[in-house]
Design a protein around this motif. Sequence first.
Motif, PDB file in Angstrom:
ATOM      1  N   GLY A 189      35.431  30.594  -6.833  1.00  0.00           N
ATOM      2  CA  GLY A 189      36.762  31.212  -6.731  1.00  0.00           C
ATOM      3  C   GLY A 189      36.954  32.060  -5.491  1.00  0.00           C
ATOM      4  O   GLY A 189      36.228  31.941  -4.504  1.00  0.00           O
ATOM      5  N   SER A 190      37.944  32.938  -5.585  1.00  0.00           N
ATOM      6  CA  SER A 190      38.286  33.794  -4.453  1.00  0.00           C
ATOM      7  C   SER A 190      37.113  34.697  -4.074  1.00  0.00           C
ATOM      8  O   SER A 190      36.991  35.121  -2.930  1.00  0.00           O
ATOM      9  CB  SER A 190      39.500  34.643  -4.790  1.00  0.00           C
ATOM     10  OG  SER A 190      39.297  35.309  -6.019  1.00  0.00           O
ATOM     11  N   ARG A 209      35.096  32.960  -1.616  1.00  0.00           N
ATOM     12  CA  ARG A 209      35.838  32.881  -0.364  1.00  0.00           C
ATOM     13  C   ARG A 209      35.970  34.241   0.310  1.00  0.00           C
ATOM     14  O   ARG A 209      36.643  34.383   1.334  1.00  0.00           O
ATOM     15  CB  ARG A 209      37.234  32.271  -0.597  1.00  0.00           C
ATOM     16  CG  ARG A 209      37.219  30.898  -1.250  1.00  0.00           C
ATOM     17  CD  ARG A 209      38.534  30.156  -1.090  1.00  0.00           C
ATOM     18  NE  ARG A 209      39.722  30.927  -1.424  1.00  0.00           N
ATOM     19  CZ  ARG A 209      40.208  31.138  -2.646  1.00  0.00           C
ATOM     20  NH1 ARG A 209      39.587  30.602  -3.685  1.00  0.00           N
ATOM     21  NH2 ARG A 209      41.283  31.872  -2.832  1.00  0.00           N
ATOM     22  N   VAL A 211      40.190  40.098  -5.804  1.00  0.00           N
ATOM     23  CA  VAL A 211      40.068  38.911  -6.649  1.00  0.00           C
ATOM     24  C   VAL A 211      40.829  39.113  -7.950  1.00  0.00           C
ATOM     25  O   VAL A 211      40.929  40.224  -8.464  1.00  0.00           O
ATOM     26  CB  VAL A 211      38.593  38.526  -6.950  1.00  0.00           C
ATOM     27  CG1 VAL A 211      37.794  38.393  -5.682  1.00  0.00           C
ATOM     28  CG2 VAL A 211      37.957  39.515  -7.885  1.00  0.00           C
ATOM     29  N   GLY A 212      41.403  38.021  -8.451  1.00  0.00           N
ATOM     30  CA  GLY A 212      42.147  38.066  -9.701  1.00  0.00           C
ATOM     31  C   GLY A 212      41.223  37.986 -10.896  1.00  0.00           C
ATOM     32  O   GLY A 212      41.345  38.737 -11.855  1.00  0.00           O
ATOM     33  N   ILE A 268      44.022  20.770  -2.833  1.00  0.00           N
ATOM     34  CA  ILE A 268      45.087  19.764  -2.840  1.00  0.00           C
ATOM     35  C   ILE A 268      45.032  18.938  -1.558  1.00  0.00           C
ATOM     36  O   ILE A 268      45.135  17.715  -1.590  1.00  0.00           O
ATOM     37  CB  ILE A 268      46.464  20.444  -3.046  1.00  0.00           C
ATOM     38  CG1 ILE A 268      46.538  20.957  -4.491  1.00  0.00           C
ATOM     39  CG2 ILE A 268      47.611  19.491  -2.740  1.00  0.00           C
ATOM     40  CD1 ILE A 268      47.713  21.880  -4.786  1.00  0.00           C
ATOM     41  N   ARG A 276      42.023  16.650  -1.774  1.00  0.00           N
ATOM     42  CA  ARG A 276      42.248  15.579  -2.745  1.00  0.00           C
ATOM     43  C   ARG A 276      43.190  14.512  -2.181  1.00  0.00           C
ATOM     44  O   ARG A 276      43.032  13.329  -2.421  1.00  0.00           O
ATOM     45  CB  ARG A 276      42.808  16.166  -4.031  1.00  0.00           C
ATOM     46  CG  ARG A 276      42.546  15.285  -5.240  1.00  0.00           C
ATOM     47  CD  ARG A 276      42.833  16.021  -6.515  1.00  0.00           C
ATOM     48  NE  ARG A 276      44.128  16.646  -6.450  1.00  0.00           N
ATOM     49  CZ  ARG A 276      44.479  17.718  -7.158  1.00  0.00           C
ATOM     50  NH1 ARG A 276      43.618  18.270  -7.981  1.00  0.00           N
ATOM     51  NH2 ARG A 276      45.679  18.240  -7.049  1.00  0.00           N
ATOM     52  N   THR A 304      35.836  26.669  -6.216  1.00  0.00           N
ATOM     53  CA  THR A 304      35.861  27.624  -5.110  1.00  0.00           C
ATOM     54  C   THR A 304      37.276  27.721  -4.555  1.00  0.00           C
ATOM     55  O   THR A 304      37.717  28.780  -4.124  1.00  0.00           O
ATOM     56  CB  THR A 304      34.868  27.207  -4.015  1.00  0.00           C
ATOM     57  OG1 THR A 304      33.546  27.279  -4.557  1.00  0.00           O
ATOM     58  CG2 THR A 304      34.959  28.126  -2.791  1.00  0.00           C
TER      59      THR A 304
END
Length: 573
Positions: A188-189, A192, A197-198, A268, A271, A261
Amino acid sequence: MPIQNADIAEIFSRVANLLEIEGANQFRVRAYRNAARTVGSLPRNAADMVEAEEDLSKLPGIGKDLAGKIAEIVKTGSLDQLEELEERTPAELNELMNISGLGPKRVSALYHELGVTNRKELKAAAEKEKIRDVEGFGKKTEQSILEELSKKEEGEKRVPLMQAEQRAAPLIDYLKNSKGIKKITVAGSYRRCKETVGDLDILVTCKKDSNVMDRFADYEDVEKVVSKGSTRSTVVLKSGLQVDVRVLPQVGYGAGLHYFTGSKAHNIAVRKRGVDRKFKINEYGVFKGKERVAGKTEEEVYEKVGLPYIEPELREDRGEIEAAEKDSLPNLVRQKDIRGDLHAHTKATDGQASLEEMAKAAKKLGYDYLAVTDHSKKVTMAKGLNESRLADQIEEIDRLNEKLDDFRVLKGIEVDILEDGSLDLPDDILKELDVRVCSVHYSQNLSRKKQTKRVLKAMENPYFNILGHPTGRIIGQREPYEIDLEEIMKQARENGCFLELNAEPDRLDLTDTHCKMAKEIGVKLAISTDAHSTASLEFMRFGIGQARRGWLEADDVLNTRSLGDLMKLLKRA
Ligand code: DGT
Ligand code: CA
Ligand code: CA
Ligand code: ZN
């Protein structure tokens, strides 16, 4: 999945709420509330009963009319009547009823008297002290509504990366001791290195009989287990931070790591490249038809879409895909490239450690130099240095340097930029120093034009080296001040000045996009900790994370230079 009883109950209770707000007949309202309660507590699925064509009107409180509505919900997932109601009366009013102290009667009053339809309007009305005058309310209710609203907002707050790290580290250590654990990473963030972070996304690979999910739910810092399954569980920690743990299959670990991540925008884009090449990419692997063709490592995923490996900090869909395609990704700066720290305070002003303690701590980190930059006299709260105290410190540094091998304490100051653009100490003393960090601490609320002019003026001073914490923001507490950073950066480049990337985790000032802007403009940044203690010299890593998110390479960073090269760069013509 068939519709659940709880969903049906929810629809009926929304109908009841909106009817009540509209002022409908009390018996009708009560009929829907009773129906909600009945369906909500049925021992069997209402959907199954409808399927089996059982007579629902035999249930307590359910007549023919309501039985028909249950069937409608089961078959269509919704109820026409509710949709009609929501066209007449704002559906958001239903959300207001979750606020403790507000039932349908009160929400109805707020809606009809004040036109309040949602949380935002409710907050505004409470702040303007309008609620206390509505019949049935008072000052106290108004106050408690405000408190309720701010509590909910806090729950949605993002957490600075360092705080997330302080929660993540002990949890990871604890989970590592589960049975059959193989790999464990935070994605996740967090991976990164985003400044806030959420939530935490922890990925695990393990043997079949692992007890990792049980251990996770039993962790002592858990406030609430939101969901628990064999491949995914979610908890909320006592601090309010949410944590997801996912168990991934070993064969697709790289694809899972890549997917979780993020960022979503980067995923997107990757992908889509997969689709162009007839691959399906998801969290389980890279597939051609039904066959898994890659996904054990992240490198494999990138390779399948014709790209080299992209570092997590770059994965924001901000040009990294295009750069990867052209093989022109930056070679990101690393912690070990850093040769010293250019902003630190001592006991002489508001620091906690002595000059010597700070120097030794910096040396222990493997650095070649540390600039001591205490405050100047304007900052009276921090016992800022005047000329004579600074002169004393300069002598003290000379004596200390004689004692230290292979290390140099640089003589410095964090000098205030006054409102008229002059510096808080005279050139006579500034010229005795190796480095001057120049900062705005007062008059932060000038207009953009004035603030920019103020800093540009200060940069004309030949002793101006580094603009400290350039926007003054404190994450979640203080907004950045208005300033034209692009203009400042261009002028800094012309004048041979630098900007600071303040690595203090609550500042991280400049932002990642500012760092990228600096690189594009061609002005070098100093990544500095602004340490007020020996321990906070280790904040460097947060600055490095932010710099990497801003695409910076070692060459873009001032304090990757050897002492000799640094001294040359700090000498303005
Ligand atoms: P946060 O938690 O708000 O700081 O940000 P992230 O990036 O950690 O986002 P989070 O926790 O919602 O999801 C973790 C990662 O999972 C995210 O970075 C990318 C991936 N992800 C989540 N939802 C989606 C989605 O709808 N599509 C794609 N492609 N990826 C997703
Ligand atoms: Ca997350
Ligand atoms: Ca998440
Ligand atoms: Zn400062």
